[in-house]
Design an enzyme around this catalytic site. Sequence first.
Site, PDB file in Angstrom:
ATOM      1  N   GLY A 298       1.366  24.898  23.358  1.00 21.08           N
ATOM      2  CA  GLY A 298       0.238  25.834  23.391  1.00 21.08           C
ATOM      3  C   GLY A 298      -1.084  25.091  23.537  1.00 21.08           C
ATOM      4  O   GLY A 298      -2.105  25.471  22.968  1.00 21.08           O
TER       5      GLY A 298
ATOM      6  N   GLY B 116      -4.526  26.824  24.607  1.00 21.57           N
ATOM      7  CA  GLY B 116      -5.132  27.858  23.779  1.00 21.57           C
ATOM      8  C   GLY B 116      -6.415  27.411  23.102  1.00 21.57           C
ATOM      9  O   GLY B 116      -6.883  26.282  23.301  1.00 21.57           O
ATOM     10  N   GLN B 117      -6.971  28.315  22.299  1.00 18.38           N
ATOM     11  CA  GLN B 117      -8.275  28.048  21.671  1.00 18.38           C
ATOM     12  C   GLN B 117      -8.218  26.804  20.789  1.00 18.38           C
ATOM     13  O   GLN B 117      -9.101  25.948  20.852  1.00 18.38           O
ATOM     14  CB  GLN B 117      -8.727  29.256  20.832  1.00 18.38           C
ATOM     15  CG  GLN B 117     -10.157  29.111  20.306  1.00 18.38           C
ATOM     16  CD  GLN B 117     -10.482  30.062  19.165  1.00 18.38           C
ATOM     17  OE1 GLN B 117      -9.596  30.704  18.594  1.00 18.38           O
ATOM     18  NE2 GLN B 117     -11.755  30.160  18.826  1.00 18.38           N
TER      19      GLN B 117
ATOM     20  N   ASP C 273       2.102  23.542  27.722  1.00 18.77           N
ATOM     21  CA  ASP C 273       1.800  24.971  27.640  1.00 18.77           C
ATOM     22  C   ASP C 273       2.742  25.691  28.589  1.00 18.77           C
ATOM     23  O   ASP C 273       3.242  25.091  29.543  1.00 18.77           O
ATOM     24  CB  ASP C 273       0.332  25.237  28.030  1.00 18.77           C
ATOM     25  CG  ASP C 273      -0.175  26.570  27.472  1.00 18.77           C
ATOM     26  OD1 ASP C 273      -0.847  26.557  26.431  1.00 18.77           O
ATOM     27  OD2 ASP C 273       0.143  27.621  28.078  1.00 18.77           O
TER      28      ASP C 273
ATOM     29  N   ASP D 161       7.970  26.019  28.174  1.00 24.56           N
ATOM     30  CA  ASP D 161       8.052  27.263  27.408  1.00 24.56           C
ATOM     31  C   ASP D 161       8.743  26.950  26.083  1.00 24.56           C
ATOM     32  O   ASP D 161       9.932  26.614  26.061  1.00 24.56           O
ATOM     33  CB  ASP D 161       8.854  28.290  28.212  1.00 24.56           C
ATOM     34  CG  ASP D 161       8.929  29.635  27.517  1.00 24.56           C
ATOM     35  OD1 ASP D 161       8.454  29.737  26.360  1.00 24.56           O
ATOM     36  OD2 ASP D 161       9.466  30.583  28.112  1.00 24.56           O
TER      37      ASP D 161
ATOM     38  N   TYR E  27       1.765  40.312  13.314  1.00 24.47           N
ATOM     39  CA  TYR E  27       1.323  38.917  13.278  1.00 24.47           C
ATOM     40  C   TYR E  27       1.384  38.375  11.836  1.00 24.47           C
ATOM     41  O   TYR E  27       1.938  37.299  11.587  1.00 24.47           O
ATOM     42  CB  TYR E  27      -0.102  38.854  13.824  1.00 24.47           C
ATOM     43  CG  TYR E  27      -0.774  37.505  13.755  1.00 24.47           C
ATOM     44  CD1 TYR E  27      -0.323  36.440  14.527  1.00 24.47           C
ATOM     45  CD2 TYR E  27      -1.889  37.308  12.941  1.00 24.47           C
ATOM     46  CE1 TYR E  27      -0.963  35.210  14.475  1.00 24.47           C
ATOM     47  CE2 TYR E  27      -2.534  36.094  12.896  1.00 24.47           C
ATOM     48  CZ  TYR E  27      -2.066  35.041  13.654  1.00 24.47           C
ATOM     49  OH  TYR E  27      -2.706  33.832  13.606  1.00 24.47           O
TER      50      TYR E  27
ATOM     51  N   LYS F   9       3.694  35.456  10.226  1.00 23.99           N
ATOM     52  CA  LYS F   9       3.137  34.258   9.584  1.00 23.99           C
ATOM     53  C   LYS F   9       3.671  34.095   8.156  1.00 23.99           C
ATOM     54  O   LYS F   9       4.008  32.980   7.744  1.00 23.99           O
ATOM     55  CB  LYS F   9       1.601  34.307   9.583  1.00 23.99           C
ATOM     56  CG  LYS F   9       0.980  34.074  10.959  1.00 23.99           C
ATOM     57  CD  LYS F   9       1.283  32.687  11.492  1.00 23.99           C
ATOM     58  CE  LYS F   9       0.717  32.418  12.875  1.00 23.99           C
ATOM     59  NZ  LYS F   9       1.201  31.139  13.433  1.00 23.99           N
TER      60      LYS F   9
HETATM   61  N1  SER Z   1      -7.925  34.761  14.274  1.00 21.66           N
HETATM   62  C1  SER Z   1      -6.663  35.420  14.042  1.00 21.66           C
HETATM   63  C2  SER Z   1      -6.680  36.809  14.511  1.00 21.66           C
HETATM   64  O1  SER Z   1      -7.729  37.404  14.505  1.00 21.66           O
HETATM   65  C3  SER Z   1      -6.333  35.390  12.581  1.00 21.66           C
HETATM   66  O2  SER Z   1      -5.485  34.323  12.316  1.00 21.66           O
HETATM   67  O3  SER Z   1      -5.660  37.341  14.852  1.00 21.66           O
END
Ligand code: SER
Length: 311
Positions: A9, A12-13, A35, A52, A142, A146
Amino acid sequence: MSQKCLILGANGQIGTELVIALRAKHGVNQVIASDVKPNNAPEQEGPFIQLDALDESALRAVVVREKIDAVYLMAAMLSATGEQHPDLAWSLNMNTLFHVLRLAKDGLISRIFWPSSIAVFGPSSPKENTPQLGVMEPSTVYGISKLSGEMWCQYYHQKYGVDVRSLRYPGLISHKSAPGGGTTDYAVTIFYEALATGHFDCYLSSDAALPMMYMDDAIAATLALMDAPATKAKPGVAYNLSAMSFSPEALAEEIKKHLPEFTISYAPDARQKIADSWPKSIDDSWARKDWGWKPQYDLSQMVSTMLAHLK
Ligand code: SER
């Protein structure tokens, strides 16, 4: 200790900046960026493999061929997109973690970094100074992924001795690579809009305070956690991590100190409900005590740094 690292990844940010920081520390060729998409970060000079992380055999082949010591699993689907695609979010967030945990269990790598999030907390968790341990009933896919991931990391550490390190990142603010699909993304977009149009229409309400952090602090925390001996930065623990906490209104006020004409309006959408379910501020005393965590950036330093970079 110089380690050969693989970042999953990397476009990504967080991945974008993590690759740069790890290369500065370990050497360019010691850090393989990867990535699912082709390399989109020209500032990351060095080895890149299109990969992947859901393809377990392809991942294993890269790890063996490149003699990787540590994997940083930064590929994930964030909170807002996860609510649109719950099955995909669960599959991506969990299966990639199992693939990496099994690499360590099988002795192919010696250390893992896996990011957790403030999203592990839910509506029944304390809102202010949310402690490391306590009620955790996440209400987003999400957050469920986690929290489940944290439990699996703990399990793999206790049962198989896997050295997996983790941080519960707050919302991250950065200028090198845009976030995507998160609830906290507004705190990045606002800067681009403030400079481009002088106005920002915010999808959260004016008082939706959330824990936030400037990217340099997040990267410093990640490197410090991965460097610390296991007696200090405990494997299997996903550490609460905190720097600042602000509402959209407070952020807008700070931006106005630099751009007096800036205006903001509010049109809360589905993301407001996600923000309402999360802590407003975080108690990170475990990270401070165990491995000496201390953030550098507060709200005013973050805002002036962001504007200086984006102008
Ligand atoms: N920055 C993330 C989100 O907003 C939180 O872990 O989904």
